[in-house]
Design a protein around this motif. Structure first.
Motif, short mmCIF file in Angstrom:
data_model
loop_
_atom_site.label_atom_id
_atom_site.label_comp_id
_atom_site.label_asym_id
_atom_site.label_seq_id
_atom_site.Cartn_x
_atom_site.Cartn_y
_atom_site.Cartn_z
N ARG A 3 0.45 -1.41 -0.31
CA ARG A 3 -0.49 0.11 0.39
C ARG A 3 0.63 0.91 0.42
NH1 ARG A 3 -5.13 -0.08 1.58
NH2 ARG A 3 -5.13 1.55 3.44
N GLN A 27 1.63 5.23 -1.02
CA GLN A 27 0.95 6.54 -0.82
C GLN A 27 2.01 7.82 -1.47
OE1 GLN A 27 -0.05 8.93 2.77
NE2 GLN A 27 -2.31 7.84 2.00
N ARG A 28 1.34 8.41 -3.12
CA ARG A 28 1.11 9.51 -3.71
C ARG A 28 0.24 10.74 -3.73
NH1 ARG A 28 6.01 11.49 -6.32
NH2 ARG A 28 6.53 9.79 -4.88
N ASN A 44 -2.07 12.52 -1.57
CA ASN A 44 -3.00 12.18 -0.45
C ASN A 44 -3.06 11.29 -1.38
OD1 ASN A 44 -1.71 13.64 1.19
ND2 ASN A 44 -2.45 15.67 -0.31
N VAL A 45 -3.09 9.64 -2.74
CA VAL A 45 -3.62 9.07 -3.29
C VAL A 45 -3.20 7.99 -2.51
CG1 VAL A 45 -4.58 7.80 -4.73
CG2 VAL A 45 -4.68 10.40 -4.56
N THR A 46 -4.10 6.64 -1.77
CA THR A 46 -3.35 5.42 -1.19
C THR A 46 -3.45 4.63 -3.11
OG1 THR A 46 -3.83 5.39 0.87
CG2 THR A 46 -3.72 3.51 0.21
N GLU A 88 -3.25 0.23 -3.35
CA GLU A 88 -2.87 -0.85 -3.66
C GLU A 88 -1.78 -1.31 -4.64
OE1 GLU A 88 -6.55 -3.18 -2.42
OE2 GLU A 88 -6.62 -1.52 -0.74
#
Length: 233
Positions: free
Chosen positions: A216, A218-219, A221-223, A225
């Motif tokens: 998981r 993040q970049r 504010n987006v996670t 998967e």
């Protein structure tokens, strides 16, 4: 050439220096230019590829039939698996960058051609199937490393793309996500794939020996998967 052009009559030129590893001098262009722009309706095809006119009309304000335009654009939606990666060529001159990209393209054009891969940009290729994309990327990573090229990461996602023949339009979530995975999140040459790609690769005998480590990341504010692909040792 520009000094004798009236359009650039009020422009200012400041010498920046020479391009690294070359004798080419560079200049910074500043100042005002007398820009004259003709505003034309989105039906004007003098300056736009004919295949892009539906997009222009779609976003115009001239009472376009949006339903008909959307049906026309839907014909250019195609299912594709997208591979995007990032070449580690920072800090070199522009001529070296072009040479490196040309050599990498020559290698990948043959290699990816064996997997029905299609060139879109140097660091963006499409495939008919997710399994072909993963198998091709594994081979490409090994081949590029053996040739001395550094790739910081690879990202693979699958979905529908708006691809308009003869233009540089190749839009869709598959491109955006593959770019995030391969060009922003992957490090150390890792291959990252999405859950959708993993699911569609299930059962392919060429990939049964792979390890898939769930992550998981993040970049912005987006996670995301995803799975890191590695070969069993």
């Amino acid at each position: 050439e520009l000094l004798g052009d009236s359009f650039f009559g009020r422009a200012l030129y400041r010498e920046k220096g020479s391009e690294p590893h070359t004798q080419t001098k560079c200049f910074i262009l500043d100042g005002d230019v007398a820009a004259q722009a003709e505003v034309v309706p989105p039906t004007d095809d003098r300056y736009l590829h004919a295949a892009l006119l539906p997009l222009a009309r779609r976003h115009g304000t001239y009472g376009a039939d949006l339903e008909s335009l959307d049906k026309q654009l839907l014909q250019d939606l195609v299912p594709r698996t997208v591979l995007m990666f990032h070449l580690g060529i920072a800090g070199v001159g522009s001529s070296d960058v072009l040479c490196t990209k040309d050599r990498v393209h020559s290698i990948l054009e043959i290699l990816f051609g064996n997997y029905s891969g299609k060139f879109v940009e140097t660091e963006l290729w499409t495939f008919e199937s997710p399994a072909d994309a993963v198998a091709a990327t594994l081979e490409a990573r090994q081949r590029l490393a053996s040739e001395g090229f550094t790739v910081t990461g690879f990202g693979i996602h699958t979905g529908e793309l708006l691809m308009i023949e003869g233009t540089d339009v190749h839009w869709g979530d598959a491109v955006n996500t593959a770019s995030k995975l391969g060009q922003d999140l992957a490090t150390d040459g890792h291959i990252l794939i999405t859950p959708a790609v993993k699911a569609l690769c299930r059962g392919d005998q060429r990939l049964q020996h792979l390890n898939l480590d769930g992550l998981r990341l993040q970049r912005s504010n987006v996670t995301f998967e995803c799975y890191r692909v590695s070969e069993q040792t």
